[in-house]
Motif scaffolding. Structure first.
Motif, PDB file in Angstrom:
ATOM      1  N   HIS A  92       0.829  -1.203   0.000  1.00 37.52           N
ATOM      2  CA  HIS A  92       0.000   0.000   0.000  1.00 37.52           C
ATOM      3  C   HIS A  92       0.858   1.246   0.000  1.00 37.52           C
ATOM      4  O   HIS A  92       0.461   2.280  -0.533  1.00 37.52           O
ATOM      5  CB  HIS A  92      -0.941   0.018   1.204  1.00 37.52           C
ATOM      6  N   ASN A  93       2.073   1.140   0.578  1.00 36.57           N
ATOM      7  CA  ASN A  93       2.919   2.337   0.607  1.00 36.57           C
ATOM      8  C   ASN A  93       4.378   1.986   0.872  1.00 36.57           C
ATOM      9  O   ASN A  93       5.052   2.670   1.620  1.00 36.57           O
ATOM     10  CB  ASN A  93       2.426   3.318   1.676  1.00 36.57           C
ATOM     11  N   ASP A  94       4.874   0.931   0.230  1.00 36.60           N
ATOM     12  CA  ASP A  94       6.247   0.506   0.500  1.00 36.60           C
ATOM     13  C   ASP A  94       7.217   1.116  -0.510  1.00 36.60           C
ATOM     14  O   ASP A  94       7.785   0.441  -1.366  1.00 36.60           O
ATOM     15  CB  ASP A  94       6.350  -1.016   0.496  1.00 36.60           C
ATOM     16  N   GLY A  95       7.391   2.429  -0.382  1.00 34.08           N
ATOM     17  CA  GLY A  95       8.315   3.131  -1.256  1.00 34.08           C
ATOM     18  C   GLY A  95       9.746   2.621  -1.184  1.00 34.08           C
ATOM     19  O   GLY A  95      10.399   2.447  -2.223  1.00 34.08           O
ATOM     20  N   PRO A  96      10.287   2.366   0.020  1.00 37.99           N
ATOM     21  CA  PRO A  96      11.664   1.876   0.092  1.00 37.99           C
ATOM     22  C   PRO A  96      11.875   0.556  -0.644  1.00 37.99           C
ATOM     23  O   PRO A  96      12.862   0.389  -1.365  1.00 37.99           O
ATOM     24  CB  PRO A  96      11.901   1.729   1.603  1.00 37.99           C
ATOM     25  N   SER A  97      10.950  -0.396  -0.493  1.00 37.45           N
ATOM     26  CA  SER A  97      11.092  -1.668  -1.213  1.00 37.45           C
ATOM     27  C   SER A  97      10.974  -1.457  -2.713  1.00 37.45           C
ATOM     28  O   SER A  97      11.678  -2.092  -3.505  1.00 37.45           O
ATOM     29  CB  SER A  97      10.042  -2.676  -0.743  1.00 37.45           C
ATOM     30  N   ALA A  98      10.076  -0.555  -3.126  1.00 38.79           N
ATOM     31  CA  ALA A  98       9.926  -0.275  -4.546  1.00 38.79           C
ATOM     32  C   ALA A  98      11.226   0.268  -5.133  1.00 38.79           C
ATOM     33  O   ALA A  98      11.653  -0.131  -6.228  1.00 38.79           O
ATOM     34  CB  ALA A  98       8.785   0.712  -4.776  1.00 38.79           C
ATOM     35  N   VAL A  99      11.878   1.176  -4.411  1.00 43.59           N
ATOM     36  CA  VAL A  99      13.151   1.725  -4.885  1.00 43.59           C
ATOM     37  C   VAL A  99      14.208   0.628  -4.987  1.00 43.59           C
ATOM     38  O   VAL A  99      14.942   0.539  -5.982  1.00 43.59           O
ATOM     39  CB  VAL A  99      13.629   2.850  -3.947  1.00 43.59           C
ATOM     40  N   ALA A 100      14.285  -0.229  -3.974  1.00 45.83           N
ATOM     41  CA  ALA A 100      15.285  -1.293  -3.982  1.00 45.83           C
ATOM     42  C   ALA A 100      15.057  -2.261  -5.141  1.00 45.83           C
ATOM     43  O   ALA A 100      16.000  -2.669  -5.831  1.00 45.83           O
ATOM     44  CB  ALA A 100      15.263  -2.044  -2.650  1.00 45.83           C
ATOM     45  N   ILE A 101      13.799  -2.641  -5.364  1.00 42.58           N
ATOM     46  CA  ILE A 101      13.486  -3.550  -6.460  1.00 42.58           C
ATOM     47  C   ILE A 101      13.801  -2.891  -7.800  1.00 42.58           C
ATOM     48  O   ILE A 101      14.436  -3.496  -8.678  1.00 42.58           O
ATOM     49  CB  ILE A 101      12.005  -3.966  -6.399  1.00 42.58           C
ATOM     50  N   ALA A 102      13.353  -1.652  -7.966  1.00 43.22           N
ATOM     51  CA  ALA A 102      13.577  -0.953  -9.227  1.00 43.22           C
ATOM     52  C   ALA A 102      15.064  -0.850  -9.540  1.00 43.22           C
ATOM     53  O   ALA A 102      15.499  -1.069 -10.684  1.00 43.22           O
ATOM     54  CB  ALA A 102      12.942   0.439  -9.181  1.00 43.22           C
TER      55      ALA A 102
END
Length: 259
Positions: A92-102
């Protein structure tokens, strides 16, 4: 409107490992279908693709290791198969994980629904994650764009106006793109964007949802992009596949010469 309109197609993945409703589908199969749908969007004329764990229900605000691992496998398969910029949105709001994956898979951008401020949603309080996003970007050297929602549609923002939210997302959260969605429809979202451009100049604005074939032309004229999910799918199921024919009709609405 920007001369390079961003037409973003979202791949709503089946439930992933780590989700409460994960049904056991192997990650390699999820990745294979994501690649097929991403290629369909590319052929349809879309300019960007986004992968999302949209069917993980009930969705966590921050995800854990199995979801990060699965999304990394899927994201890598997609980025290796299309030439379009790929984006990632997690939980719903996991910006840090999104950055790491990207960063790990070579994706170009992430969407963060509550970058600054506080919202309340089905999970309870959702606090802005701008500091955590910035810290991860800095720590791993991630050169990915952050697309931040201005009052995202699946939670209720507390004690802020759209103008405040847009300024804070840009100035405090360092967002590269701002996303505007209105439950009341695209015309209201475009009205908001016109007003917000006066407050937050020199930042692209994209419509984050509710765009249909009936409103795509107005969206192209009044915004810098549109994020399409359910509108390009074969059904209303949370993990429905892309409908290539419908996607092509959206792609045909882009101005000639759009990359």
């Amino acid at each position: 409107m920007s001369s390079s309109f961003r037409l973003v197609g979202v791949l709503h993945l089946p439930p992933l490992p780590g989700a409460v409703n994960y049904a056991g589908t192997p990650v390699r199969e999820i990745a294979a279908r994501a690649v097929e749908d991403a290629l369909a969007l590319q052929r349809a004329g879309f300019t960007h693709v986004m992968v999302q764990d949209a069917s993980d229900m009930p969705q966590a605000v921050r995800v854990d290791a199995p979801t990060v691992a699965a999304l990394s496998v899927v994201g890598a398969a997609v980025t290796n198969s299309v030439y379009l910029p790929v984006g990632v949105v997690v939980g719903h709001n996991d910006g840090p994980s999104a950055v790491a994956i990207a960063h790990a898979v070579g994706a170009r951008f992430v969407r963060v629904k509550v970058l600054t401020g506080v919202s309340v949603g089905p999970t309870g309080w959702i606090e802005g994650c701008a500091h955590d996003v910035a810290a991860v970007r800095r720590r791993i050297g991630a050169d990915v764009e952050v697309w931040a929602d201005v009052h995202e549609a699946t939670s209720l923002a507390l004690a802020s106006t759209p103008g405040w939210a847009a300024r804070e997302a840009r100035d405090f959260g360092r967002a590269d793109v701002l996303v505007v969605t209105r439950d009341s429809g695209v015309p209201d979202a475009l009205t908001d964007i016109a007003e917000l451009r006066e407050l937050v100049p020199d930042v692209p604005f994209v419509v984050g949802g509710r765009v249909s074939l009936a409103t795509i032309d107005a969206t192209v004229a009044g915004a810098d992009g549109a994020i399409l999910g359910s509108a390009i799918k074969r059904s209303s199921a949370p993990d429905a596949r892309v409908d290539p024919e419908v996607a092509a009709r959206f792609g045909a609405a882009l101005p000639t010469g759009t990359p």
